[in-house]
Write a protein that holds these residues in place. Structure first.
Motif, PDB file in Angstrom:
ATOM      1  N   VAL A 372     126.479  41.113 -31.880  1.00 10.18           N
ATOM      2  CA  VAL A 372     127.294  40.024 -31.570  1.00 10.18           C
ATOM      3  C   VAL A 372     128.558  39.843 -32.496  1.00 10.18           C
ATOM      4  N   LEU A 373     128.266  40.191 -33.768  1.00 12.43           N
ATOM      5  CA  LEU A 373     129.373  40.182 -34.451  1.00 12.43           C
ATOM      6  C   LEU A 373     130.183  41.222 -34.633  1.00 12.43           C
ATOM      7  N   LEU A 374     131.411  41.184 -34.712  1.00 13.83           N
ATOM      8  CA  LEU A 374     132.261  42.332 -34.783  1.00 13.83           C
ATOM      9  C   LEU A 374     132.433  42.826 -36.139  1.00 13.83           C
ATOM     10  N   ASP A 375     132.447  43.966 -36.496  1.00  9.03           N
ATOM     11  CA  ASP A 375     132.666  44.792 -37.657  1.00  9.03           C
ATOM     12  C   ASP A 375     133.872  44.960 -38.111  1.00  9.03           C
ATOM     13  N   ASP A 376     134.644  44.442 -38.653  1.00 12.25           N
ATOM     14  CA  ASP A 376     135.990  44.477 -38.995  1.00 12.25           C
ATOM     15  C   ASP A 376     136.148  45.836 -39.737  1.00 12.25           C
ATOM     16  N   GLY A 377     135.588  46.235 -40.483  1.00 12.06           N
ATOM     17  CA  GLY A 377     135.645  47.483 -41.159  1.00 12.06           C
ATOM     18  C   GLY A 377     135.553  48.524 -40.202  1.00 12.06           C
ATOM     19  N   ALA A 378     134.717  48.645 -39.408  1.00 11.92           N
ATOM     20  CA  ALA A 378     134.426  49.721 -38.272  1.00 11.92           C
ATOM     21  C   ALA A 378     135.641  49.693 -37.456  1.00 11.92           C
ATOM     22  N   ILE A 379     136.131  48.507 -36.961  1.00  7.73           N
ATOM     23  CA  ILE A 379     137.345  48.350 -36.059  1.00  7.73           C
ATOM     24  C   ILE A 379     138.564  49.086 -36.736  1.00  7.73           C
ATOM     25  N   ARG A 380     138.797  48.584 -38.011  1.00  5.91           N
ATOM     26  CA  ARG A 380     140.017  49.255 -38.787  1.00  5.91           C
ATOM     27  C   ARG A 380     140.062  50.795 -38.856  1.00  5.91           C
ATOM     28  N   LYS A 381     138.632  51.044 -39.090  1.00  9.11           N
ATOM     29  CA  LYS A 381     138.491  52.563 -39.247  1.00  9.11           C
ATOM     30  C   LYS A 381     138.831  53.325 -38.030  1.00  9.11           C
ATOM     31  N   ARG A 382     138.355  52.695 -36.911  1.00  6.13           N
ATOM     32  CA  ARG A 382     138.695  53.329 -35.536  1.00  6.13           C
ATOM     33  C   ARG A 382     139.980  53.522 -35.400  1.00  6.13           C
ATOM     34  N   THR A 383     140.669  52.206 -35.531  1.00  3.50           N
ATOM     35  CA  THR A 383     142.251  52.013 -35.522  1.00  3.50           C
ATOM     36  C   THR A 383     142.898  52.891 -36.126  1.00  3.50           C
ATOM     37  N   GLU A 384     142.475  53.142 -37.425  1.00  4.70           N
ATOM     38  CA  GLU A 384     143.378  54.002 -38.171  1.00  4.70           C
ATOM     39  C   GLU A 384     143.093  55.630 -37.859  1.00  4.70           C
ATOM     40  N   ARG A 385     141.825  55.980 -37.195  1.00  9.00           N
ATOM     41  CA  ARG A 385     141.877  57.387 -36.639  1.00  9.00           C
ATOM     42  C   ARG A 385     142.608  57.645 -35.476  1.00  9.00           C
ATOM     43  N   ILE A 386     142.698  56.489 -34.759  1.00  9.51           N
ATOM     44  CA  ILE A 386     143.567  56.589 -33.516  1.00  9.51           C
ATOM     45  C   ILE A 386     145.020  56.697 -33.791  1.00  9.51           C
ATOM     46  N   ILE A 387     145.397  55.934 -34.673  1.00  6.67           N
ATOM     47  CA  ILE A 387     146.817  55.798 -35.240  1.00  6.67           C
ATOM     48  C   ILE A 387     147.172  57.311 -35.743  1.00  6.67           C
ATOM     49  N   GLU A 388     146.147  57.851 -36.697  1.00  5.53           N
ATOM     50  CA  GLU A 388     146.626  59.214 -37.369  1.00  5.53           C
ATOM     51  C   GLU A 388     146.432  60.485 -36.257  1.00  5.53           C
ATOM     52  N   ASP A 389     145.594  60.334 -35.383  1.00 15.19           N
ATOM     53  CA  ASP A 389     145.046  61.550 -34.379  1.00 15.19           C
ATOM     54  C   ASP A 389     146.421  61.543 -33.346  1.00 15.19           C
ATOM     55  N   PHE A 390     146.902  60.142 -32.948  1.00 12.81           N
ATOM     56  CA  PHE A 390     147.840  59.993 -31.878  1.00 12.81           C
ATOM     57  C   PHE A 390     149.131  59.563 -32.311  1.00 12.81           C
ATOM     58  N   ASP A 391     149.385  59.644 -33.657  1.00 14.69           N
ATOM     59  CA  ASP A 391     150.786  59.552 -34.315  1.00 14.69           C
ATOM     60  C   ASP A 391     151.400  58.257 -33.869  1.00 14.69           C
ATOM     61  N   VAL A 392     150.739  57.140 -33.825  1.00 17.97           N
ATOM     62  CA  VAL A 392     151.029  55.921 -33.477  1.00 17.97           C
ATOM     63  C   VAL A 392     151.922  55.198 -34.719  1.00 17.97           C
ATOM     64  N   ARG A 393     153.086  54.878 -34.353  1.00 15.77           N
ATOM     65  CA  ARG A 393     153.928  54.432 -35.453  1.00 15.77           C
ATOM     66  C   ARG A 393     154.723  52.964 -34.685  1.00 15.77           C
ATOM     67  N   PRO A 394     154.793  51.962 -35.891  1.00 14.09           N
ATOM     68  CA  PRO A 394     154.397  52.130 -37.211  1.00 14.09           C
ATOM     69  C   PRO A 394     152.880  52.139 -37.224  1.00 14.09           C
ATOM     70  N   ALA A 395     152.541  52.790 -38.528  1.00 12.52           N
ATOM     71  CA  ALA A 395     150.754  52.973 -38.539  1.00 12.52           C
ATOM     72  C   ALA A 395     150.176  51.648 -39.218  1.00 12.52           C
ATOM     73  N   ASN A 396     150.492  50.549 -38.447  1.00 10.64           N
ATOM     74  CA  ASN A 396     149.834  49.538 -39.404  1.00 10.64           C
ATOM     75  C   ASN A 396     148.882  48.671 -38.191  1.00 10.64           C
ATOM     76  N   PRO A 397     147.542  48.816 -38.756  1.00  9.31           N
ATOM     77  CA  PRO A 397     146.648  48.123 -37.636  1.00  9.31           C
ATOM     78  C   PRO A 397     146.774  46.774 -37.393  1.00  9.31           C
ATOM     79  N   ASP A 398     147.388  46.088 -37.974  1.00  5.07           N
ATOM     80  CA  ASP A 398     147.449  44.633 -38.082  1.00  5.07           C
ATOM     81  C   ASP A 398     148.814  44.152 -37.065  1.00  5.07           C
ATOM     82  N   LEU A 399     149.491  45.141 -36.940  1.00  5.86           N
ATOM     83  CA  LEU A 399     150.756  44.648 -36.139  1.00  5.86           C
ATOM     84  C   LEU A 399     150.250  44.368 -34.828  1.00  5.86           C
ATOM     85  N   PRO A 400     150.931  43.287 -34.142  1.00  6.91           N
ATOM     86  CA  PRO A 400     150.768  43.015 -32.728  1.00  6.91           C
ATOM     87  C   PRO A 400     151.231  44.230 -31.728  1.00  6.91           C
ATOM     88  N   ALA A 401     150.345  44.547 -30.657  1.00  5.46           N
ATOM     89  CA  ALA A 401     150.801  45.656 -29.893  1.00  5.46           C
ATOM     90  C   ALA A 401     152.029  45.370 -29.242  1.00  5.46           C
TER      91      ALA A 401
END
Lengths: 505, 365
Positions: A372-401
């Protein structure tokens, strides 16, 4: 009658019209053809005052004019019938037509005279429209004629029709063409925007071909043919090349049989489509937009209500037709939607929240208390992985899409779907509105996914893209697969002709 | 930066409302500074001002949260009013029926059971009342605004009927139920806080409201359910794409919203009047003011608390403005409320305009 001179229009970084010159002669039917995004509609919307050009001038009847609003255009005798009608359904034909220019005094509304004039106009051009009919009781073809009447009522001398046949049945198209010819006979000028070559040949006197925001040809219709037009429309000087090894297709992953999709309004968007996609191959679907591609992908992704579909969809030997979107995702079907703003992203949510859409309810994203509870750490890790592997810029997981550019938004979506390690990827318009660098990146990623054994179904309005990426290419027209070609040997003309409804020669 | 904007805009709206309010006070020949001094001073005096301000704020926190949760799912719950009526009656019904009230009870539960049961009844009945328009929307697409408004009328008529014909004390000229059992009472804070007299009805429900804020925050931003509700509100097409059943989220959001509105019944019945008093919300319209609270509080639990405190203070201060000024009546408070809403809405309007402008420029060809 109407001339656009050196019209240039930019939308952000996109050059929609690049020094466009179009000359429409009085008393002719003038066709403007081109692929989606070629800039046809933009040019005509500028002429109608919907947009203002960044550069260039508009000449009406020999005089340079400023057209800043549709009001200016109407005053100059220019009318436009849009692809999507602008009618108020519960009101009558007369009420709709006078809207914005209501006759009568300050309070009273005098519709009798208006209705009489509309009746006369309708007779003159044989439109067969009853001024007192209610819009919602009219067919689509009749509604279109109401739009024509609206322009005629405002004494338009030049009528611009944006993709007028897109919504019509074949016999309605014939009726419309007859009306347009009568208008020409009465001295009106007609501009018709289309991408259907048979229609261009059937109705127009002159044709302007556009590609990538530029005019690439001005021809007398009588002096050209479909093949030439198709080549001009889709041809490129430099072809996009993608280095990819030969596909080694494996067993069938997706098998579609007689898939039919009926829209809410009763029209059939897909008419019994059958095909297969095997592991480790990219099957491309080429076609002019609006010929059933959207419905095909959404039907496979589980986004179309069951009641609107029939036919079989088998995925890894299993019937997936009764499954909802979530269950299909769980089976390993990923989906990159054609419209990233409408379907693909929660624009106001941050990148973290966007990168877990679709897996937000299960581990490792949702954990304690029975997932039920969202794991913020896991979400952040997943996001950072996507950002890195797919070269998303700016690389800031907290920005709105929303704050990302189109290309980076697309890379985020692609990354999100790729980390699922899908067995089947449904991908539509993967590089729409994406800059060159990102296009190459996305193409390479798609090929690599294929080589890892994923079955890929690719829909794109960019002919180059599908021909370059696909291992097999199916051509869709009007809800049907009208042909399969080998993209390595088929010519663009051949494909272009098939997708515009032309017959093979 | 974003946080600053979130705080700044509501503050500007409040200041602008007070400014325009001051002009109105001037126009009716009173001194705005004195009036505002009176308004604010009386709302913040110890113990009565603060006690009553917090007491008035309590139901507004509940309804503000209710509206906010629905809004996060893209729904406008105009029905908090009806939800809180059925809930308050349900709480009273439990307090009477299971509390050993002579001639009306079937059980005599201890406070430890009775109070939670009454709270649960309030939440459950509010949830059901909220879920009905949710189901109608999810199944048939009928608009929740229309249905929640209609459910308000039904709620009030229904509980009035039961009060009048089944639960009123014999010969009571007032339309109210018999008192609930004393074991269903929840404590007033005066009991624990030195200097705060027990006659001030501020009660435990205030802490329940704060707890609800924390729980709503966790629910919306830390659970998968909240994620799905917010995704549905932010972009239903994308939510569907992500495998979220938007219909289910609509029902869930409306039920949670109704349950939160229902908690007003706990404050009203278990903590204040100890009975169901018919139309208790009609003068204030807790449900409707909740919309303003959510709007000013930006549909965020923390914002809701502050907005509810603000509206609570206005209500308290308004009484004194009425009595101690020459011309200004307590309706000034209503004017200020209206102005705040107007300015908050105007800000959204301007942002919408800007947003649309931004979209236009980014329009695809």
């Amino acid at each position: 009658m109407l001339e656009l001179r050196n019209i240039t229009k930019r939308f952000g970084a996109v050059l929609a019209n690049d020094h466009v010159n179009i000359k429409v002669k009085s008393g002719t039917i003038h066709a403007i053809v081109g692929e989606n995004g070629a800039g046809k509609s933009t040019a005509m919307r500028i002429a109608y005052g919907f947009y203002t050009a960044d550069e260039g001038e508009i000449i009406v009847d020999g005089q340079p004019r400023r057209i800043e609003t549709p009001h200016d255009a109407i005053a100059l005798g220019i009318g436009m019938v849009h692809q999507h009608f602008m009618l108020i359904e519960p009101m009558t034909v007369t009420e709709n037509i006078v809207l914005g220019a209501e006759p009568g005094g300050a309070v009273a509304l005098d519709l009798t005279k208006a209705a009489e004039r509309i009746r006369k106009l309708s007779e003159e051009f044989r439109l067969a429209i009853d001024p007192h009919a209610t819009i919602e009781h009219l067919s689509v073809g009749q509604q279109q004629r109401v739009e024509l009447l609206k322009a005629l009522y405002r004494e338009a001398q030049l009528l611009i029709l944006d993709e007028p046949t897109a919504v019509l049945a074949p016999q309605e198209v014939e009726e419309l063409f007859a009306i347009l010819r009568r208008m020409r006979a009465q001295g009106k000028t007609v501009v018709i925007i289309t991408h259907k070559l048979d229609e261009v040949l059937a109705i127009s006197d002159e044709v302007t071909v556009m590609r990538d925001g530029r005019v690439v040809g001005e021809l007398q219709t009588s002096a050209t043919n479909a093949a030439e037009l198709a080549r001009m429309m889709v041809g490129r000087d430099v072809l996009l090349r993608i280095e990819k090894p030969q596909a080694k297709p494996d067993s069938t992953v997706l098998s579609v049989e007689h898939l039919t999709v009926t829209a809410r309004d009763g029209t059939q968007r897909l008419k019994g489509v059958s095909f297969q996609v095997r592991a480790a191959e990219i099957v491309g679907i080429a076609g002019v937009e609006g010929n059933g591609q959207t419905e095909l992908i959404e039907a496979l992704a589980g986004l179309i209500p069951h009641a609107q579909m029939s036919g079989r969809m088998e995925y890894l030997g299993r019937d997936i037709a009764p499954l909802d979107a979530r269950s299909r995702r769980e089976l390993g079907i990923a989906h990159i939607p054609e419209d990233r703003h409408r379907r693909g992203l929660l624009l106001d949510f941050d990148l973290k929240e966007n990168s877990v859409l679709g897996v937000h309810y299960r581990p490792p994203v949702a954990v304690s208390l029975g997932s039920v509870l969202l794991d913020d750490g896991a979400i952040r890790k997943r996001t950072e992985r996507i950002i890195e592997d797919f070269d998303v810029r700016p690389a800031n997981p907290d920005l709105p899409a929303r704050s990302l550019s189109g290309g980076n938004q697309q890379k985020l979506i692609i990354g999100r779907e790729f980390v699922l390690q899908p067995k089947l990827l449904l991908v539509a318009q993967p590089t729409r509105g994406v800059d060159i660098g990102a296009i190459e990146f996305i193409h390479r990623k798609l090929v690599r996914l294929r080589d890892e054994g994923c079955a890929v179904l690719l829909v794109s309005a960019e002919l180059e893209e599908v021909t370059a990426l696909a291992d097999r290419l199916l051509i869709i027209h009007d809800g049907e697969i009208v042909g399969e070609v080998d993209p390595t040997i088929a010519t663009l003309e051949e494909i272009g002709l098939l997708m515009t409804g032309g017959k093979e020669q | 930066m974003k946080l600053l904007r979130e705080i700044l805009f509501p503050l500007i709206a409040v200041l602008a409302a007070f400014l325009v309010g001051a002009i109105i006070v001037l126009l009716i020949h009173d001194d705005p500074i004195e009036t505002y001094k009176l308004l604010i001073g009386s709302a913040l005096s110890w113990p009565d001002g603060i006690g009553y301000t917090l007491f008035y704020a309590t139901p507004l926190i509940f309804t503000g949260l209710a509206v906010a949760v629905a809004f996060r799912c893209g729904l406008l719950n105009i029905g908090a009013e009806g939800q809180l009526y059925v809930a308050a009656f349900a709480a009273a019904w439990v307090g009477i029926t299971f509390g050993g009230v002579e001639g009306r009870s079937i059980a005599n539960l201890s406070a430890w059971l009775l109070v939670p049961l009454a709270c649960f009844a309030a939440m459950a009945s509010g949830a059901v009342w909220g879920a009905v328009p949710g189901v109608l929307k999810a199944k048939f697409g009928s608009h929740e605004v229309i249905n929640t408004i209609m459910m308000n009328f039904i709620a009030l008529a229904l509980v009035s009927y039961f009060t009048q014909y089944h639960y009123k004390a014999q010969g009571d000229p007032i339309l109210q139920t018999v008192p609930i059992s004393a074991s269903a009472h929840i404590a007033r804070l005066g009991k624990f806080i030195p200097g705060l007299p027990e006659r001030i009805p501020l009660n435990i429900a205030f802490f329940l409201a704060l707890l609800a804020c924390v729980l709503v925050y966790i629910f919306l931003w830390r659970t998968k359910w909240g994620y799905e509700i917010r995704a549905t509100g932010a972009n239903p097409a994308a939510a569907e794409y992500g495998g979220i059943s938007t219909g289910r989220q609509i029902v869930l959001a409306m039920a949670v919203s109704g349950a939160l509105a229902g908690l007003v019944g706990v404050n009203e019945v278990l903590g204040y009047r100890y009975r169901y008093y018919d139309s208790f919300s009609s003068g204030v319209g807790y449900g409707f003011t909740g919309i303003a609270v959510a709007l000013l509080g930006r549909n965020h639990p923390v914002g809701v608390v502050f907005a509810a405190l603000f509206f609570g203070a206005l209500k308290r201060g308004g009484l004194f403005v009425d009595i101690f000024t020459e011309h200004v009546s307590k309706d000034l408070v209503e004017v200020l409320k209206a102005l705040v809403i107007l300015f908050v809405a105007a800000e959204l309007y301007f942002r919408g305009r800007l947003g649309r402008f931004g979209l236009m420029r980014r329009a695809k060809i």
